[in-house]
Enzyme design. Structure first.
Site, PDB file in Angstrom:
ATOM      1  N   ASP A  51     -73.390-103.983 -14.360  1.00 49.82           N
ATOM      2  CA  ASP A  51     -73.878-103.336 -15.828  1.00 49.82           C
ATOM      3  C   ASP A  51     -74.407-104.102 -16.488  1.00 49.82           C
ATOM      4  O   ASP A  51     -75.620-104.149 -17.409  1.00 49.82           O
ATOM      5  CB  ASP A  51     -72.515-102.829 -16.737  1.00 49.82           C
ATOM      6  CG  ASP A  51     -72.048-101.602 -15.959  1.00 49.82           C
ATOM      7  OD1 ASP A  51     -72.535-100.846 -15.258  1.00 49.82           O
ATOM      8  OD2 ASP A  51     -70.958-101.170 -16.452  1.00 49.82           O
TER       9      ASP A  51
ATOM     10  N   ASP B 136     -61.613-110.659 -37.492  1.00 50.40           N
ATOM     11  CA  ASP B 136     -62.365-111.517 -36.376  1.00 50.40           C
ATOM     12  C   ASP B 136     -63.899-110.879 -36.272  1.00 50.40           C
ATOM     13  O   ASP B 136     -65.091-111.728 -36.024  1.00 50.40           O
ATOM     14  CB  ASP B 136     -61.871-111.410 -35.078  1.00 50.40           C
ATOM     15  CG  ASP B 136     -60.562-112.366 -35.139  1.00 50.40           C
ATOM     16  OD1 ASP B 136     -60.345-112.945 -35.873  1.00 50.40           O
ATOM     17  OD2 ASP B 136     -59.927-112.074 -33.749  1.00 50.40           O
TER      18      ASP B 136
ATOM     19  N   THR C 167     -67.330 -97.310 -23.228  1.00 56.67           N
ATOM     20  CA  THR C 167     -66.145 -97.709 -22.106  1.00 56.67           C
ATOM     21  C   THR C 167     -66.105 -99.236 -21.829  1.00 56.67           C
ATOM     22  O   THR C 167     -65.369 -99.627 -21.143  1.00 56.67           O
ATOM     23  CB  THR C 167     -66.652 -97.117 -20.788  1.00 56.67           C
ATOM     24  OG1 THR C 167     -67.948 -97.637 -20.743  1.00 56.67           O
ATOM     25  CG2 THR C 167     -66.536 -95.511 -20.931  1.00 56.67           C
TER      26      THR C 167
ATOM     27  N   TYR D  76     -66.743-103.170 -24.567  1.00 57.85           N
ATOM     28  CA  TYR D  76     -65.957-103.782 -25.279  1.00 57.85           C
ATOM     29  C   TYR D  76     -65.115-102.754 -26.412  1.00 57.85           C
ATOM     30  O   TYR D  76     -64.229-103.290 -26.642  1.00 57.85           O
ATOM     31  CB  TYR D  76     -66.810-104.781 -26.162  1.00 57.85           C
ATOM     32  CG  TYR D  76     -66.274-105.821 -27.128  1.00 57.85           C
ATOM     33  CD1 TYR D  76     -64.928-106.152 -26.719  1.00 57.85           C
ATOM     34  CD2 TYR D  76     -66.894-106.355 -28.015  1.00 57.85           C
ATOM     35  CE1 TYR D  76     -64.268-106.921 -27.611  1.00 57.85           C
ATOM     36  CE2 TYR D  76     -66.538-107.351 -28.748  1.00 57.85           C
ATOM     37  CZ  TYR D  76     -65.098-107.857 -28.560  1.00 57.85           C
ATOM     38  OH  TYR D  76     -64.611-108.760 -29.261  1.00 57.85           O
TER      39      TYR D  76
ATOM     40  N   LYS E  52     -63.779 -99.866 -25.840  1.00 54.43           N
ATOM     41  CA  LYS E  52     -62.612 -99.541 -25.331  1.00 54.43           C
ATOM     42  C   LYS E  52     -61.522-100.457 -25.466  1.00 54.43           C
ATOM     43  O   LYS E  52     -60.328-100.310 -25.568  1.00 54.43           O
ATOM     44  CB  LYS E  52     -62.602 -99.193 -23.740  1.00 54.43           C
ATOM     45  CG  LYS E  52     -61.545 -98.798 -23.127  1.00 54.43           C
ATOM     46  CD  LYS E  52     -61.590 -98.373 -21.455  1.00 54.43           C
ATOM     47  CE  LYS E  52     -60.393 -97.927 -21.155  1.00 54.43           C
ATOM     48  NZ  LYS E  52     -59.294 -98.884 -20.954  1.00 54.43           N
TER      49      LYS E  52
END
Length: 267
Positions: free
Chosen positions: A45, A154, A165, A167, A169
């Protein structure tokens, strides 16, 4: 057909790229690095993200197809041993009953970054994140020009449906079907007390809504746009909305999104 290949750089991906060029030559394809009709990503990806940003100025006229050589590939329809079949279908020589290729269009994220020194604009395929570099991020979050919450934590992640789907997720956000025209806001380790109050859950905004994030103290920040990172100490605001442009993927065979999800996380 005009094509271009971008590979991850590891030995297997480079070998497959060379094999693709050979097969493409046999089918009469034309290698074109400036104005290809189809861009083939060979790797994972991350390779597709690199391919997308390489041709960001030509997104309306290009379709992408991915060949998977890594451990997890949401943007890849094809495996390493399927190159001959892929090239045959690209050349329209898949034999009797061959399906015509289908173009699917997925929404993107438009990000406008305003600094004391000027304004920058980006388009993201997966997500945009804003994080504190030296400590917690303090920021005001507005939705449709109305203050929504004062955030401390953060960071904040804003993702596309196709990037939901990734980061998003891992932050507890929902997985959205990539045809849904929306953006998703997810918190990264928010702090909630009497001063700072946040929803504590992901929010999904439709395409006609937008989200603005305002820096509310002098702070060193890290902005990540897909795989691109920026370090800023003069951020004023970030505006996020569903982009007018869409990315196009060419499908030479069915590969439903929920089947990809099941293969990636359950099988």
């Amino acid at each position: 057909m005009r094509y271009y290949v971008l590979d991850r750089g590891d030995s297997l991906s480079v070998e497959l790229a060379e094999q693709f060029h050979k097969l493409a030559g046999e089918h009469g394809f034309e290698l074109d690095a400036k104005s290809p009709e189809i861009v083939v990503s060979i790797g994972g990806d991350g390779t597709m993200l690199h391919a997308f940003h390489t041709f960001i100025d030509r997104i309306p006229s290009i379709a992408f197809v991915g060949v998977h050589t890594g451990h997890l590939g949401f943007y890849a329809d094809w495996k390493a041993d399927e190159l001959p079949e892929l090239v045959s279908l690209m050349g329209g020589k898949g034999g009797p009953g061959t399906m015509k290729p289908r173009i699917v269009n997925y929404p993107l994220l438009e990000v406008e970054i305003t600094k004391k020194s000027g304004t920058l604009s980006y388009i993201c395929l997966n997500e945009f994140t804003l994080k504190g570099t030296d400590g917690t991020l303090v920021a005001q979050v507005d939705i449709n020009d109305q203050m929504f919450e004062m955030f401390r934590g953060d960071g904040i992640c804003i993702s596309t449906p196709s990037g939901s789907t990734a980061y998003n997720k891992s932050l507890g956000g929902a997985m959205l079907h990539p045809t849904i025209e929306a953006l998703q806001i997810s918190e990264i380790a928010s702090i909630n007390n009497r001063v700072f109050r946040t929803m504590g859950s992901a929010l999904v905004l439709p395409k006609h809504h937008h989200c603005d994030i305002y820096s509310r103290k002098e702070q060193n920040l890290t902005i990540t746009l897909d795989h691109i990172s920026l370090h800023l100490n003069d951020l004023l605001s970030v505006k996020c909305r569903v982009a007018r442009q869409k990315i196009s993927f060419v499908r030479y065979r069915p590969f439903p999104f929920w089947e990809r999800v099941r293969n990636a996380f359950l099988d």
